[in-house]
Scaffold this motif. Structure first.
Motif, PDB file in Angstrom:
ATOM      1  N   ARG A  48       4.446   0.128   2.426  1.00  0.00           N
ATOM      2  CA  ARG A  48       4.069   0.277   3.831  1.00  0.00           C
ATOM      3  C   ARG A  48       2.584  -0.055   3.895  1.00  0.00           C
ATOM      4  NH1 ARG A  48       5.470   5.134   7.854  1.00  0.00           N
ATOM      5  NH2 ARG A  48       7.162   3.695   8.242  1.00  0.00           N
ATOM      6  N   ILE A  49       2.254  -1.071   4.697  1.00  0.00           N
ATOM      7  CA  ILE A  49       0.876  -1.519   4.815  1.00  0.00           C
ATOM      8  C   ILE A  49       0.485  -1.600   6.277  1.00  0.00           C
ATOM      9  CG2 ILE A  49       0.843  -2.798   2.640  1.00  0.00           C
ATOM     10  CD1 ILE A  49       1.365  -5.352   4.221  1.00  0.00           C
ATOM     11  N   LEU A  50      -0.827  -1.540   6.542  1.00  0.00           N
ATOM     12  CA  LEU A  50      -1.317  -1.729   7.900  1.00  0.00           C
ATOM     13  C   LEU A  50      -1.036  -3.159   8.338  1.00  0.00           C
ATOM     14  CD1 LEU A  50      -4.726   0.151   7.982  1.00  0.00           C
ATOM     15  CD2 LEU A  50      -2.713   0.627   9.372  1.00  0.00           C
ATOM     16  N   ASP A  51      -0.745  -3.329   9.604  1.00  0.00           N
ATOM     17  CA  ASP A  51      -0.380  -4.631  10.138  1.00  0.00           C
ATOM     18  C   ASP A  51      -1.468  -5.678   9.901  1.00  0.00           C
ATOM     19  OD1 ASP A  51       1.398  -6.351  11.403  1.00  0.00           O
ATOM     20  OD2 ASP A  51       0.438  -6.050  13.349  1.00  0.00           O
ATOM     21  N   ASN A  88      13.641 -13.266   0.152  1.00  0.00           N
ATOM     22  CA  ASN A  88      14.257 -11.989  -0.181  1.00  0.00           C
ATOM     23  C   ASN A  88      13.379 -10.803   0.217  1.00  0.00           C
ATOM     24  OD1 ASN A  88      12.320 -12.508  -2.075  1.00  0.00           O
ATOM     25  ND2 ASN A  88      13.622 -12.194  -3.854  1.00  0.00           N
ATOM     26  N   VAL A  89      12.537 -10.976   1.231  1.00  0.00           N
ATOM     27  CA  VAL A  89      11.693  -9.900   1.752  1.00  0.00           C
ATOM     28  C   VAL A  89      12.229  -9.469   3.107  1.00  0.00           C
ATOM     29  CG1 VAL A  89       9.392  -9.262   2.559  1.00  0.00           C
ATOM     30  CG2 VAL A  89       9.643 -10.715   0.552  1.00  0.00           C
ATOM     31  N   GLU A  90      12.423  -8.165   3.267  1.00  0.00           N
ATOM     32  CA  GLU A  90      12.825  -7.611   4.562  1.00  0.00           C
ATOM     33  C   GLU A  90      11.619  -6.911   5.153  1.00  0.00           C
ATOM     34  OE1 GLU A  90      16.180  -5.046   3.981  1.00  0.00           O
ATOM     35  OE2 GLU A  90      17.137  -6.487   2.646  1.00  0.00           O
ATOM     36  N   GLU A  91      11.417  -7.102   6.452  1.00  0.00           N
ATOM     37  CA  GLU A  91      10.249  -6.517   7.104  1.00  0.00           C
ATOM     38  C   GLU A  91      10.663  -5.769   8.350  1.00  0.00           C
ATOM     39  OE1 GLU A  91       6.258  -8.010   9.451  1.00  0.00           O
ATOM     40  OE2 GLU A  91       6.992  -9.210   7.778  1.00  0.00           O
ATOM     41  N   ILE A  96       1.475   0.303  14.017  1.00  0.00           N
ATOM     42  CA  ILE A  96       0.444  -0.365  13.222  1.00  0.00           C
ATOM     43  C   ILE A  96       0.894  -0.642  11.790  1.00  0.00           C
ATOM     44  CG2 ILE A  96      -1.421   0.601  14.608  1.00  0.00           C
ATOM     45  CD1 ILE A  96      -1.916   2.593  12.280  1.00  0.00           C
ATOM     46  N   TRP A  97       2.095  -0.200  11.419  1.00  0.00           N
ATOM     47  CA  TRP A  97       2.580  -0.353  10.044  1.00  0.00           C
ATOM     48  C   TRP A  97       3.588  -1.477   9.899  1.00  0.00           C
ATOM     49  CZ3 TRP A  97      -0.296   2.076   6.755  1.00  0.00           C
ATOM     50  CH2 TRP A  97      -0.935   3.248   7.144  1.00  0.00           C
ATOM     51  N   ARG A  98       3.595  -2.087   8.715  1.00  0.00           N
ATOM     52  CA  ARG A  98       4.626  -3.044   8.310  1.00  0.00           C
ATOM     53  C   ARG A  98       5.309  -2.465   7.082  1.00  0.00           C
ATOM     54  NH1 ARG A  98       1.772  -8.251   6.733  1.00  0.00           N
ATOM     55  NH2 ARG A  98       3.868  -8.911   6.253  1.00  0.00           N
ATOM     56  N   SER A 124      -4.964  -5.026  -8.311  1.00  0.00           N
ATOM     57  CA  SER A 124      -6.241  -5.265  -7.654  1.00  0.00           C
ATOM     58  C   SER A 124      -6.590  -4.058  -6.802  1.00  0.00           C
ATOM     59  CB  SER A 124      -6.134  -6.509  -6.771  1.00  0.00           C
ATOM     60  OG  SER A 124      -7.246  -6.599  -5.924  1.00  0.00           O
ATOM     61  N   SER A 125      -7.869  -3.782  -6.673  1.00  0.00           N
ATOM     62  CA  SER A 125      -8.281  -2.645  -5.842  1.00  0.00           C
ATOM     63  C   SER A 125      -8.652  -3.074  -4.427  1.00  0.00           C
ATOM     64  CB  SER A 125      -9.455  -1.917  -6.496  1.00  0.00           C
ATOM     65  OG  SER A 125     -10.555  -2.792  -6.649  1.00  0.00           O
ATOM     66  N   ASP A 126      -8.412  -4.337  -4.082  1.00  0.00           N
ATOM     67  CA  ASP A 126      -8.712  -4.828  -2.738  1.00  0.00           C
ATOM     68  C   ASP A 126      -7.783  -4.200  -1.711  1.00  0.00           C
ATOM     69  OD1 ASP A 126     -10.564  -6.457  -3.915  1.00  0.00           O
ATOM     70  OD2 ASP A 126      -9.281  -8.235  -3.910  1.00  0.00           O
ATOM     71  N   ASN A 127      -8.328  -3.841  -0.558  1.00  0.00           N
ATOM     72  CA  ASN A 127      -7.558  -3.360   0.600  1.00  0.00           C
ATOM     73  C   ASN A 127      -6.722  -2.115   0.325  1.00  0.00           C
ATOM     74  OD1 ASN A 127      -8.376  -5.374   2.477  1.00  0.00           O
ATOM     75  ND2 ASN A 127      -7.050  -6.831   1.418  1.00  0.00           N
ATOM     76  N   LEU A 128      -7.123  -1.270  -0.626  1.00  0.00           N
ATOM     77  CA  LEU A 128      -6.336  -0.065  -0.914  1.00  0.00           C
ATOM     78  C   LEU A 128      -6.196   0.845   0.299  1.00  0.00           C
ATOM     79  CD1 LEU A 128      -7.371   1.071  -4.484  1.00  0.00           C
ATOM     80  CD2 LEU A 128      -5.201   0.165  -3.723  1.00  0.00           C
ATOM     81  N   GLN A 129      -7.215   0.881   1.149  1.00  0.00           N
ATOM     82  CA  GLN A 129      -7.168   1.757   2.319  1.00  0.00           C
ATOM     83  C   GLN A 129      -6.107   1.310   3.317  1.00  0.00           C
ATOM     84  OE1 GLN A 129      -9.653  -0.210   1.436  1.00  0.00           O
ATOM     85  NE2 GLN A 129     -10.261  -1.467   3.185  1.00  0.00           N
ATOM     86  N   LYS A 130      -5.587   0.098   3.168  1.00  0.00           N
ATOM     87  CA  LYS A 130      -4.577  -0.405   4.098  1.00  0.00           C
ATOM     88  C   LYS A 130      -3.155  -0.250   3.568  1.00  0.00           C
ATOM     89  CE  LYS A 130      -7.702  -3.582   6.330  1.00  0.00           C
ATOM     90  NZ  LYS A 130      -7.958  -4.943   6.744  1.00  0.00           N
ATOM     91  N   ILE A 131      -2.991   0.333   2.385  1.00  0.00           N
ATOM     92  CA  ILE A 131      -1.665   0.556   1.808  1.00  0.00           C
ATOM     93  C   ILE A 131      -1.326   2.025   1.955  1.00  0.00           C
ATOM     94  CG2 ILE A 131      -0.283   0.480  -0.290  1.00  0.00           C
ATOM     95  CD1 ILE A 131      -2.184  -1.768  -1.244  1.00  0.00           C
ATOM     96  N   ARG A 132      -0.185   2.304   2.545  1.00  0.00           N
ATOM     97  CA  ARG A 132       0.229   3.687   2.792  1.00  0.00           C
ATOM     98  C   ARG A 132       1.123   4.211   1.666  1.00  0.00           C
ATOM     99  NH1 ARG A 132      -0.597   8.621   4.339  1.00  0.00           N
ATOM    100  NH2 ARG A 132       1.203   9.576   5.255  1.00  0.00           N
TER     101      ARG A 132
END
Length: 141
Positions: A48-51, A88-91, A96-98, A124-132
């Motif tokens: 679950r990530i921020l849009d 093979n990705v379902e969204e 505000i979440w994907r 990677s530690s990039d964008n960690l604040q956007k991953i729920r």
């Protein structure tokens, strides 16, 4: 003996409780008792990530530990797009979440019965604040 669907549903609900931040990397650790060494399974990852998350994939390191202690490691890229080679990705979008679910492997047969451990860390530690949340789901085919 096959894993019962109710057990799988219970495991799915526990994944978000197991997610946490460790050494600046999101990770999840799943312990699952496999008793059926004949049936085929599907292994899914979900997040679950921020849009507004930027990037086409989320690099991760998967470690699978068998009941006899053997470790298998795979560096994977969780695709964050439905188009292109990522069929093979379902969204599902919710505010505000994907929520994304990716079929990692299909037709997996576990060669040994016992406790299998799946550990997933973000490479990677990039964008960690956007991953729920992050998780793994194992379903019998």
């Amino acid at each position: 003996m096959k894993i019962k669907n109710s057990l799988l549903l219970l495991l799915v609900s526990l994944f978000s409780l197991l997610s946490c931040v460790n050494e600046s990397r999101v990770y999840v650790k799943l312990r699952v008792e496999i008793t059926d060494t004949v049936s085929e399974y599907r292994i899914y990852f979900y997040t679950r990530i921020l849009d507004g998350f930027k990037g086409e994939s989320l690099p991760m390191i998967l470690t699978i530990t068998s009941p006899d202690g053997r470790r298998f490691r795979d560096t994977i890229s969780f695709p964050l797009a439905e188009e292109g080679n990522y069929g093979n990705v379902e969204e599902v979008r919710s505010g505000i979440w994907r929520d994304l679910r990716w079929l990692y492997r299909d037709g997996v047969v576990f060669p040994k019965s016992g406790l299998w451990v799946f550990s997933v860390k973000q490479a990677s530690s990039d964008n960690l604040q956007k991953i729920r949340d992050m998780g793994v789901t194992i379903k019998e085919k």
